[in-house]
Design an enzyme around this catalytic site. Structure first.
Site, mmCIF file in Angstrom:
data_model
loop_
_atom_site.group_PDB
_atom_site.id
_atom_site.type_symbol
_atom_site.label_atom_id
_atom_site.label_comp_id
_atom_site.label_asym_id
_atom_site.label_seq_id
_atom_site.Cartn_x
_atom_site.Cartn_y
_atom_site.Cartn_z
ATOM 1 N N PHE A 188 0.840 -1.214 0.000
ATOM 2 C CA PHE A 188 0.000 0.000 0.000
ATOM 3 C C PHE A 188 0.879 1.270 0.000
ATOM 4 C CE2 PHE A 188 -2.184 2.767 3.391
ATOM 5 C CZ PHE A 188 -2.805 3.582 2.458
ATOM 6 N N LYS A 241 24.586 1.104 3.999
ATOM 7 C CA LYS A 241 25.981 1.385 4.367
ATOM 8 C C LYS A 241 26.883 1.234 3.140
ATOM 9 C CE LYS A 241 29.763 -0.075 7.251
ATOM 10 N NZ LYS A 241 30.341 -1.114 8.069
ATOM 11 N N TYR A 278 4.793 -7.568 16.299
ATOM 12 C CA TYR A 278 4.908 -6.386 15.434
ATOM 13 C C TYR A 278 5.542 -5.232 16.203
ATOM 14 C CZ TYR A 278 3.349 -2.566 12.333
ATOM 15 O OH TYR A 278 3.289 -1.469 11.492
ATOM 16 N N LYS A 321 9.328 -3.659 15.506
ATOM 17 C CA LYS A 321 9.567 -2.266 15.115
ATOM 18 C C LYS A 321 10.455 -1.559 16.129
ATOM 19 C CE LYS A 321 7.123 -1.959 11.293
ATOM 20 N NZ LYS A 321 7.687 -1.558 9.994
ATOM 21 N N THR A 372 -2.818 5.271 8.463
ATOM 22 C CA THR A 372 -2.914 5.919 7.154
ATOM 23 C C THR A 372 -3.934 5.158 6.312
ATOM 24 O OG1 THR A 372 -0.608 6.533 7.359
ATOM 25 C CG2 THR A 372 -1.533 6.632 5.158
#
Ligand code: NAD
Length: 315
Positions: free
Chosen positions: A12, A105, A145, A149, A175
């Site tokens: 999405f 990197k 989850y 994160k 969102t």
């Protein structure tokens, strides 16, 4: 012409980032394993500067051309996806982020990680500023989850401090917009699918829990502004316009002119009671704030859903 790598680019948010960057004249390398994304989200892209690589970022991977910007978006993102894929969700946060930071990197690229308001857990502070450390249940069903994160944020800061990688962290709040999957279980697509197909609109609990919904175009502008800045600390990107889920369900029914009735179902475990970003930092450091009004964004989204629901092949 800068080159951007977008992990999760067929999802999405990732697919909207690809569109936005191509419009800005970037070359775009989109990598995705299509676990929750779809080629339907990128099939309209015709620009020669676009390349799709089907790969799983939890395995070591390489990109054979110079990269200037990384948008690291890959991760299951909806509660039903990470409940179905708990180990994968943890691996994407750990190995996937590690592999992608390693690439940043190697290419000396600016790196943005898509983090989340879920790092705040069920917050005891309202609205949530970036300085709040959160109230997360590490062993509940959402822990895979939230902790993935939080770990990914820690890893990102370690690559900044120890490896000198130019990183930034976007804490994304709820969102919505075109290309969310109608069956992904998140509130807005679920309400829209139910209202547009005349099914009962299901609200969890009494619907008094709040969320703050940001339209996808606003969100993408914020992510790009952050990745093109020199900011390293986490920045909340979201719309502070807070509302209850019951209000959102009623608004969806009104806008779709649906005859669906509201039904109430038990609250999922550890469902946060409130969510509202404090966006002072984004305003001050990036000059960013949302511009699209909720009704306007919902009308655009309804248009998309009406088409998708009429053509099952396009789902
Ligand atoms: P999405 O599920 O539509 O997109 C995620 C994409 O990542 C999918 O295309 C999926 O196939 C891909 N992916 C998953 N595992 C992968 C792997 N191992 N290798 C390669 N690709 C993989 O979800 P979204 O809503 O677009 O979310 C994108 C990012 O933004 C996620 O990291 C999510 O945590 C974060 N986020 C989104 C929201 C929101 O409201 N949409 C809120 C907070 C944070």
């Amino acid at each position: 012409m800068p080159t951007s790598l977008v992990t999760g680019g067929a999802g999405f948010l990732g697919s909207h980032i690809c569109d936005h960057l191509l419009e800005r004249g970037h070359r775009v390398i989109c990598v995705d394993n299509l676990e929750t994304g779809s080629l339907n989200n990128i099939k309209h892209i015709r620009e020669p500067g676009f390349r799709f690589e089907m790969l799983d970022i939890t395995d070591h991977y390489d990109i054979d051309e110079p990269v200037d910007f990384v948008y690291h978006m890959a991760s299951p993102a909806s509660p039903i996806d990470y409940a179905r894929l708990p180990l994968h969700t943890l691996k994407v946060g750990a190995y996937g982020t590690h592999n992608t930071l390693g690439l940043a990197k190697k290419h000396r690229a600016r790196f943005l990680i898509a983090s989340t308001s879920e790092v705040y857990g069920d917050p005891l502070v309202h609205p949530q500023p970036e300085s709040y450390w959160g109230n997360v249940n590490p062993i509940g069903p959402r822990g895979v989850y939230d902790e993935a994160k939080r770990y990914a944020e820690a890893l990102t800061m370690a690559y900044l401090r120890q490896q000198g990688v130019d990183t930034c962290i976007a804490r994304i709040f709820n969102t919505y917009g075109p290309r969310m999957r109608p069956n992904d279980g998140r509130a807005v697509p679920t309400f829209l699918r139910q209202a547009l197909t005349g099914q009962p609109v299901t609200v969890f609990g009494d619907g008094s829990q709040t969320r703050s919904f940001c339209y996808v175009q606003d969100l993408i502008r914020g992510l790009v502004a952050l990745n093109e800045s020199e900011v390293h600390d986490p920045v909340n990107i979201g719309n502070p316009n807070e509302m209850s889920l019951l209000e959102m369900a009623e608004l969806v029914i009104e806008i779709t002119e649906s005859r669906s009735e509201l039904v109430f179902e038990p609250l999922p475990v550890d469902d946060p009671q409130v969510r509202q970003p404090d966006i002072t930092r984004a305003k001050q450091l990036l000059g960013w704030e949302p511009e699209v009004a909720l009704r306007e964004g919902l009308v655009e989204t309804v248009e998309h859903y009406t088409k998708v629901l009429a053509s099952p092949a396009a789902r």
